[in-house]
Design an enzyme around this catalytic site. Sequence first.
Site, PDB file in Angstrom:
ATOM      1  N   ARG A  52      -3.893  19.262   1.060  1.00  0.00           N
ATOM      2  CA  ARG A  52      -4.960  18.954   1.856  1.00  0.00           C
ATOM      3  C   ARG A  52      -4.453  17.850   2.526  1.00  0.00           C
ATOM      4  O   ARG A  52      -4.546  17.800   3.963  1.00  0.00           O
ATOM      5  CB  ARG A  52      -6.266  19.129   1.505  1.00  0.00           C
ATOM      6  CG  ARG A  52      -6.731  20.512   1.339  1.00  0.00           C
ATOM      7  CD  ARG A  52      -7.850  20.389   0.103  1.00  0.00           C
ATOM      8  NE  ARG A  52      -6.949  20.617  -1.083  1.00  0.00           N
ATOM      9  CZ  ARG A  52      -6.256  21.515  -1.180  1.00  0.00           C
ATOM     10  NH1 ARG A  52      -6.552  22.914  -1.166  1.00  0.00           N
ATOM     11  NH2 ARG A  52      -5.521  21.555  -2.486  1.00  0.00           N
ATOM     12  N   LYS A 102      15.708   4.982  -6.581  1.00  0.00           N
ATOM     13  CA  LYS A 102      16.638   3.942  -6.813  1.00  0.00           C
ATOM     14  C   LYS A 102      16.118   2.635  -7.208  1.00  0.00           C
ATOM     15  O   LYS A 102      16.560   1.574  -7.407  1.00  0.00           O
ATOM     16  CB  LYS A 102      17.857   3.585  -5.310  1.00  0.00           C
ATOM     17  CG  LYS A 102      18.502   4.853  -5.029  1.00  0.00           C
ATOM     18  CD  LYS A 102      18.966   4.465  -3.677  1.00  0.00           C
ATOM     19  CE  LYS A 102      19.389   5.645  -2.998  1.00  0.00           C
ATOM     20  NZ  LYS A 102      19.760   5.572  -1.538  1.00  0.00           N
ATOM     21  N   ARG A 135      -0.140   7.911  -0.598  1.00  0.00           N
ATOM     22  CA  ARG A 135      -0.915   8.473  -1.985  1.00  0.00           C
ATOM     23  C   ARG A 135       0.193   8.069  -3.140  1.00  0.00           C
ATOM     24  O   ARG A 135       1.391   8.203  -2.908  1.00  0.00           O
ATOM     25  CB  ARG A 135      -0.903  10.310  -2.111  1.00  0.00           C
ATOM     26  CG  ARG A 135      -1.296  10.706  -3.364  1.00  0.00           C
ATOM     27  CD  ARG A 135      -1.557  11.891  -3.481  1.00  0.00           C
ATOM     28  NE  ARG A 135      -2.610  12.227  -2.826  1.00  0.00           N
ATOM     29  CZ  ARG A 135      -3.745  13.255  -2.477  1.00  0.00           C
ATOM     30  NH1 ARG A 135      -3.249  14.358  -3.311  1.00  0.00           N
ATOM     31  NH2 ARG A 135      -4.667  13.540  -2.050  1.00  0.00           N
ATOM     32  N   HIS A 147     -10.484   7.460  -2.803  1.00  0.00           N
ATOM     33  CA  HIS A 147      -9.791   8.571  -1.985  1.00  0.00           C
ATOM     34  C   HIS A 147     -10.623   8.393  -0.614  1.00  0.00           C
ATOM     35  O   HIS A 147     -11.337   9.360  -0.281  1.00  0.00           O
ATOM     36  CB  HIS A 147      -9.524   9.848  -2.531  1.00  0.00           C
ATOM     37  CG  HIS A 147      -8.857  11.059  -1.977  1.00  0.00           C
ATOM     38  ND1 HIS A 147      -8.197  10.858  -0.598  1.00  0.00           N
ATOM     39  CD2 HIS A 147      -8.463  12.134  -2.485  1.00  0.00           C
ATOM     40  CE1 HIS A 147      -7.610  11.888  -0.355  1.00  0.00           C
ATOM     41  NE2 HIS A 147      -7.649  12.748  -1.235  1.00  0.00           N
TER      42      HIS A 147
END
Length: 307
Positions: A54, A83, A104, A132
Site C-alpha cells: 500500500r 555494498k 521505509r 508511520h
Amino acid sequence: MLKGKHLIDPMDFTTDEIEEIFKLADQIISCQREFAHICDGKLLATLFYEPSTRTRFSFEAAMLRLGGQVIGFSEPNSSSVSKGESVADTIKTVGCYADIAVMRHPKEGAPKVASMYSEMPVINAGDGGHQHPTQTLTDLLTIRSAKGRLNDLTIGCCGDLKFGRTVHSLIKALSRYENNKLVLISPSELKVPDYIKKEILEKNNIEFIEVEKLEDVIDKVDILYMTRVQRERFFNEDDYIRLRDRYILDKEKMNKASEEMIVLHPLPRVNEISCEVDDDPRAYYFKQAKYGMYVRMALIAKLLGVK
Ligand code: CP
C-alpha cells in the site's frame, strides 16, 4: 507553509497544516483531472528497505496521477545499500536526482537521519516499530470522511499495540483533537508501550482503558482499528504463533457492534478480520487504502509547493 518540510513524526505538522492537506485531498477526490499535471517534471524517489504494498504503490500512484515520475528501489539489495552505503550517503545521492523522497526502513529513526542530510523533503513511510505518519494521515482522512469530525470519538485499537507503528502514530495524532477516548485491546504481552501511555496519553489527559477481550468493548467504540500481529518484529516464532490469532473479527462480533461503528485496518491483514466481514457496510479498510493515495497526492503537492 508546508513547502520543503520533512514528515518524520505525526507531530511534525500542526493540526491546521493537517487540515490544509485534507482540504486539498477533498479537492483532489472531487476533481482529480484538475490535478493531473501539477507535478509535471517532478521526480519522487521511493527508498524501501522493507516490503510494502500500500504505502509504496499509493505513493507511486499518487505521483504518477499528479503528472510526476518515480524512481527507487523496493529491495535494498538491488541498490548500493548491499555494498554497505549509509542512509546519509544514499539520501545525499538520491537528492542529486529527485525532488522528494519516501523512505521505509526497519531501523527506528533511519528516515530522521535521512532528513538531516537531505535538502529535499523526506517522508517517513514507516520506521521499525516506531511511527508511520502517512498511514496516520490516511486514517485521519478516512475517519474525517466517515464521521465528519476528528474529535469526540471513542476509538478501539485492537491487536499488536506493542510493535504496531500505525497505532503509535494514530494515538499521537488523535491526542491533539478534543475529547477523544481510547480503548486499547491487546494481550498483556502486546500492550501499548509505556512511553506512549506516559508521554502522550497521560500528559494530554486522554481518557483510556486497557482490556484483553474485544467482545467486552466492541459495542462501545465509534471506530474499531484492527491490527496485524507484527511477525517481523518478534524475536521468538513460538510467541508469534501463540499470539497471532488472538483476535479474529467475524460476523458474530460485528453483530454486537453499533450500526454506526466503522472498522479500519492499515492492512495487510492476516487472520484478524474474517473475509465474511468485508461486505459489511461498516468495513472501511479498502476505502481507507484508497484514501491513502489521495492524501499522499495532497501531501506530495504541499511539500513540493506546487499549485
Ligand atoms: N499499511 C501499510 O503500511 O501497508 P504496506 O506495508 O503494504 O505498505
